[in-house]
Design a protein around this motif. Structure first.
Motif, short mmCIF file in Angstrom:
data_model
loop_
_atom_site.label_atom_id
_atom_site.label_comp_id
_atom_site.label_asym_id
_atom_site.label_seq_id
_atom_site.Cartn_x
_atom_site.Cartn_y
_atom_site.Cartn_z
N GLN A 78 10.49 -8.57 24.58
CA GLN A 78 11.17 -7.44 25.18
C GLN A 78 11.80 -6.63 24.06
O GLN A 78 12.42 -7.17 23.16
N GLY A 79 11.62 -5.35 24.09
CA GLY A 79 12.16 -4.47 23.07
C GLY A 79 13.38 -3.73 23.60
O GLY A 79 13.55 -3.56 24.80
N ALA A 80 14.20 -3.29 22.68
CA ALA A 80 15.37 -2.50 23.06
C ALA A 80 15.69 -1.54 21.92
O ALA A 80 15.45 -1.84 20.76
N ARG A 81 16.20 -0.41 22.24
CA ARG A 81 16.64 0.56 21.24
C ARG A 81 18.15 0.58 21.22
O ARG A 81 18.80 0.45 22.25
#
Length: 105
Positions: free
Chosen positions: A5-8
């Protein structure tokens, strides 16, 4: 099965400055510790333990030229002292590779 899961993250300018300073100090500590360890090994054939690397970090922090290391998150910097120890262990597991210096790209 593993998931990713990616997040900025959008830090404020003050937070970005703290992050940049912390990562910069981490690169400095990693590169200095790695160079010191390699010099010891090439000169004397001596391996370096985590405790010896930790003492080297303490000496660096006592040097007036590196007094700014007290201004950053010390856990992040201390983790960079432990990294070469773990890197050497990985190197021994994977012959033909070597730990390198970290660049800012």
């Amino acid at each position: 099965m593993y998931g990713v899961q990616g997040a900025r993250v959008y830090p404020t300018p003050d937070q970005a400055a703290v992050l940049n300073r912390t990562f910069g100090c981490g690169r400095l500590v990693w590169n200095r510790t790695l160079a010191w360890r390699q010099h010891r090994y090439r000169a004397d054939g001596a391996t370096t333990s985590y405790a010896q690397s930790d003492r080297y970090l303490t000496e660096l922090k006592r040097d007036p030229e590196f007094g700014f290391l007290f201004d950053v998150l010390l856990r992040a910097v201390a983790a960079d002292v432990a990294a070469p120890v773990h890197g050497v262990r990985e190197l021994l597991r994977r012959p033909g590779s070597s730990p390198g210096t970290v660049s800012s790209r």
